[in-house]
Design a protein around this motif. Structure first.
Motif, PDB file in Angstrom:
ATOM      1  N   ARG A   1       0.834  -1.199   0.000  1.00 30.07           N
ATOM      2  CA  ARG A   1       0.000   0.000   0.000  1.00 30.07           C
ATOM      3  C   ARG A   1       0.874   1.257   0.000  1.00 30.07           C
ATOM      4  N   PRO A   2       1.584   1.507  -1.086  1.00 32.39           N
ATOM      5  CA  PRO A   2       2.444   2.698  -1.143  1.00 32.39           C
ATOM      6  C   PRO A   2       1.652   3.995  -1.147  1.00 32.39           C
ATOM      7  N   ASP A   3       0.337   3.878  -1.355  1.00 32.55           N
ATOM      8  CA  ASP A   3      -0.523   5.062  -1.384  1.00 32.55           C
ATOM      9  C   ASP A   3      -0.919   5.523   0.010  1.00 32.55           C
ATOM     10  N   ARG A   4      -0.599   4.735   1.055  1.00 31.28           N
ATOM     11  CA  ARG A   4      -1.022   5.059   2.404  1.00 31.28           C
ATOM     12  C   ARG A   4       0.150   5.525   3.255  1.00 31.28           C
ATOM     13  N   SER A   5      -0.169   6.349   4.246  1.00 40.68           N
ATOM     14  CA  SER A   5       0.832   6.847   5.182  1.00 40.68           C
ATOM     15  C   SER A   5       0.741   6.066   6.490  1.00 40.68           C
ATOM     16  N   PHE A   6       1.816   5.327   6.813  1.00 45.36           N
ATOM     17  CA  PHE A   6       1.853   4.530   8.035  1.00 45.36           C
ATOM     18  C   PHE A   6       2.927   5.058   8.979  1.00 45.36           C
ATOM     19  N   GLU A   7       2.669   4.918  10.265  1.00 50.10           N
ATOM     20  CA  GLU A   7       3.687   5.148  11.290  1.00 50.10           C
ATOM     21  C   GLU A   7       3.775   3.894  12.146  1.00 50.10           C
ATOM     22  N   ARG A   8       4.983   3.545  12.544  1.00 47.14           N
ATOM     23  CA  ARG A   8       5.192   2.345  13.350  1.00 47.14           C
ATOM     24  C   ARG A   8       5.517   2.721  14.790  1.00 47.14           C
ATOM     25  N   HIS A   9       4.913   1.973  15.719  1.00 46.25           N
ATOM     26  CA  HIS A   9       5.238   2.124  17.134  1.00 46.25           C
ATOM     27  C   HIS A   9       5.421   0.720  17.706  1.00 46.25           C
ATOM     28  N   PHE A  10       6.602   0.427  18.198  1.00 47.35           N
ATOM     29  CA  PHE A  10       6.833  -0.869  18.841  1.00 47.35           C
ATOM     30  C   PHE A  10       7.511  -0.601  20.174  1.00 47.35           C
ATOM     31  N   VAL A  11       6.889  -1.066  21.240  1.00 47.01           N
ATOM     32  CA  VAL A  11       7.387  -0.756  22.584  1.00 47.01           C
ATOM     33  C   VAL A  11       7.397  -2.009  23.443  1.00 47.01           C
ATOM     34  N   GLY A  12       8.134  -1.927  24.529  1.00 53.70           N
ATOM     35  CA  GLY A  12       8.094  -2.963  25.549  1.00 53.70           C
ATOM     36  C   GLY A  12       7.066  -2.578  26.592  1.00 53.70           C
ATOM     37  N   GLY A  13       6.145  -3.466  26.891  1.00 50.28           N
ATOM     38  CA  GLY A  13       5.116  -3.162  27.869  1.00 50.28           C
ATOM     39  C   GLY A  13       3.802  -3.825  27.519  1.00 50.28           C
ATOM     40  N   HIS A  14       2.776  -3.533  28.303  1.00 51.70           N
ATOM     41  CA  HIS A  14       1.479  -4.148  28.078  1.00 51.70           C
ATOM     42  C   HIS A  14       0.865  -3.616  26.781  1.00 51.70           C
ATOM     43  N   PRO A  15       0.361  -4.493  25.912  1.00 53.74           N
ATOM     44  CA  PRO A  15      -0.188  -4.042  24.634  1.00 53.74           C
ATOM     45  C   PRO A  15      -1.328  -3.034  24.777  1.00 53.74           C
ATOM     46  N   ALA A  16      -2.206  -3.226  25.764  1.00 55.62           N
ATOM     47  CA  ALA A  16      -3.318  -2.297  25.932  1.00 55.62           C
ATOM     48  C   ALA A  16      -2.810  -0.905  26.288  1.00 55.62           C
ATOM     49  N   ASP A  17      -1.821  -0.832  27.179  1.00 53.52           N
ATOM     50  CA  ASP A  17      -1.256   0.467  27.547  1.00 53.52           C
ATOM     51  C   ASP A  17      -0.614   1.126  26.335  1.00 53.52           C
ATOM     52  N   ALA A  18       0.102   0.342  25.531  1.00 53.73           N
ATOM     53  CA  ALA A  18       0.758   0.896  24.344  1.00 53.73           C
ATOM     54  C   ALA A  18      -0.274   1.454  23.363  1.00 53.73           C
ATOM     55  N   LEU A  19      -1.351   0.718  23.162  1.00 57.75           N
ATOM     56  CA  LEU A  19      -2.400   1.170  22.251  1.00 57.75           C
ATOM     57  C   LEU A  19      -3.066   2.446  22.754  1.00 57.75           C
ATOM     58  N   LEU A  20      -3.423   2.459  24.029  1.00 58.87           N
ATOM     59  CA  LEU A  20      -4.144   3.596  24.578  1.00 58.87           C
ATOM     60  C   LEU A  20      -3.260   4.837  24.660  1.00 58.87           C
ATOM     61  N   ASP A  21      -1.978   4.648  24.966  1.00 63.11           N
ATOM     62  CA  ASP A  21      -1.067   5.796  24.985  1.00 63.11           C
ATOM     63  C   ASP A  21      -0.943   6.413  23.597  1.00 63.11           C
ATOM     64  N   THR A  22      -0.805   5.556  22.592  1.00 68.66           N
ATOM     65  CA  THR A  22      -0.681   6.051  21.220  1.00 68.66           C
ATOM     66  C   THR A  22      -1.990   6.670  20.743  1.00 68.66           C
ATOM     67  N   ALA A  23      -3.109   6.133  21.226  1.00 68.38           N
ATOM     68  CA  ALA A  23      -4.423   6.575  20.758  1.00 68.38           C
ATOM     69  C   ALA A  23      -4.855   7.915  21.336  1.00 68.38           C
ATOM     70  N   ASP A  24      -4.086   8.473  22.252  1.00 68.31           N
ATOM     71  CA  ASP A  24      -4.456   9.764  22.830  1.00 68.31           C
ATOM     72  C   ASP A  24      -4.574  10.814  21.720  1.00 68.31           C
ATOM     73  N   GLY A  25      -5.749  11.357  21.539  1.00 67.61           N
ATOM     74  CA  GLY A  25      -5.976  12.357  20.510  1.00 67.61           C
ATOM     75  C   GLY A  25      -6.297  11.792  19.142  1.00 67.61           C
ATOM     76  N   ALA A  26      -6.312  10.459  18.992  1.00 70.00           N
ATOM     77  CA  ALA A  26      -6.621   9.852  17.696  1.00 70.00           C
ATOM     78  C   ALA A  26      -8.130   9.896  17.430  1.00 70.00           C
ATOM     79  N   ASP A  27      -8.497   9.717  16.192  1.00 73.62           N
ATOM     80  CA  ASP A  27      -9.907   9.735  15.808  1.00 73.62           C
ATOM     81  C   ASP A  27     -10.555   8.360  15.906  1.00 73.62           C
ATOM     82  N   LEU A  28      -9.749   7.310  15.846  1.00 69.02           N
ATOM     83  CA  LEU A  28     -10.291   5.965  15.788  1.00 69.02           C
ATOM     84  C   LEU A  28      -9.226   4.972  16.235  1.00 69.02           C
ATOM     85  N   VAL A  29      -9.657   3.958  16.982  1.00 69.73           N
ATOM     86  CA  VAL A  29      -8.789   2.839  17.355  1.00 69.73           C
ATOM     87  C   VAL A  29      -9.389   1.578  16.760  1.00 69.73           C
ATOM     88  N   VAL A  30      -8.593   0.787  16.081  1.00 71.20           N
ATOM     89  CA  VAL A  30      -9.085  -0.435  15.429  1.00 71.20           C
ATOM     90  C   VAL A  30      -8.277  -1.617  15.938  1.00 71.20           C
TER      91      VAL A  30
END
Length: 289
Positions: free
Chosen positions: A221-250
């Protein structure tokens, strides 16, 4: 903007949470849905006690699925979406699941209680998120209603459900949106007794696997803009921290069946209960169920 989804089903029970979910549909349906079906379920009240006696003489059947269906239909008509309504007798979750069986998206509000209960999604929303075979959008009362989606956060753990979630997000989000993909590595619960070098090696291996998946995604999908986040820690915390201010979580469901069919994956469940923005739960592909 994508036209992937065509028919959305929205649960309506007269609550502020349900109205907020309808407003979310109005903000996001243009160019994505051609029809929205509003469903209201009802059943006779019961008297808790000997035999859970039903009280059929009490008339609780709603006249319409929405207090002002004509005005609601006009508002959806302004964005090119047909609106239909349905009042159906039965348990709410059962009615919604049946009504959305052939839909592209099921949209629900949360219970919206205060205090500690704000962390607990209503039982109907949780049941539908667990058992629906179509994507389910849960819209908290705190979720933004703007339709110009700019940031979408997706959880990635290499499962079939996570891959389905990423595919869904790339189709739903506009081409201008940034899709932030989050992976996390959590050490073993008995990791304190393991060699720290081995823990680091495991983290590096998990990170490399995550990058390999994203390399393939970005190449396809070269037409799409992706950002990668990979961290050590609980997956739910990582998702919710990144999702702060986001429009949608999937997120994807866990994808396991059999005796565990009544449960969502632990990470998905925690995100569902804690997210302050709209979360979409995408079921695993049918051949994985």
């Amino acid at each position: 903007m994508s036209t992937m989804t065509t028919r959305w089903v929205v649960g309506c029970d007269g609550s502020k949470g349900a109205e907020h979910a309808l407003e979310w549909c109005l903000a996001n349906a243009r160019g994505r849905a051609t029809a929205v079906h509003v469903v209201q379920a009802w059943h006779h009240p019961t008297l808790v006690g000997a035999g859970m006696m039903v009280l059929p003489e009490v008339d609780v059947e709603p006249e319409t699925a929405h207090p002002d269906p004509d005005r609601l239909a006009a508002r959806f008509g302004e964005i090119g979406v047909d609106l239909t309504t349905q009042v159906e007798y039965g348990l709410t979750a059962d009615v919604l699941l049946q009504a959305s069986a052939d839909a592209d998206l099921l949209v629900l509000g949360t219970r919206g209680l205060g205090g500690f209960a704000r962390l607990v999604v209503g039982s109907v929303s949780h049941q539908c998120a667990t058992h629906a075979r179509t994507p389910v959008a849960i819209v908290p009362s705190s979720a933004p209603l703007r339709g110009d989606i700019e940031r979408v956060v997706v959880g990635m753990d290499r499962s079939a459900g996570a891959c389905a979630a990423l595919r869904w997000a790339t189709e739903f989000a506009p081409a201008s949106a940034t899709i932030e993909v989050v992976g996390a590595w959590q050490p073993s619960s008995w990791g304190v007794s393991l060699d720290l070098y081995m823990q680091a090696a495991d983290f590096d291996a998990a990170h490399a696997s995550f990058d390999a998946i994203m390399d393939d995604v970005e190449a396809s999908r070269p037409d799409r803009s992706f950002e990668r986040h990979f961290v050590g820690g609980h997956p739910a915390d990582a998702l919710l921290d990144t999702a702060d201010g986001a429009d949608l979580v999937v997120v994807g469901e866990r994808g396991q069946r059999g005796l565990k069919a009544a449960l969502l994956g632990s990470t998905t469940t925690e995100v569902l209960h804690r997210a302050e923005t709209t979360i979409v739960i995408v079921p695993s592909p049918t051949d994985e169920s």
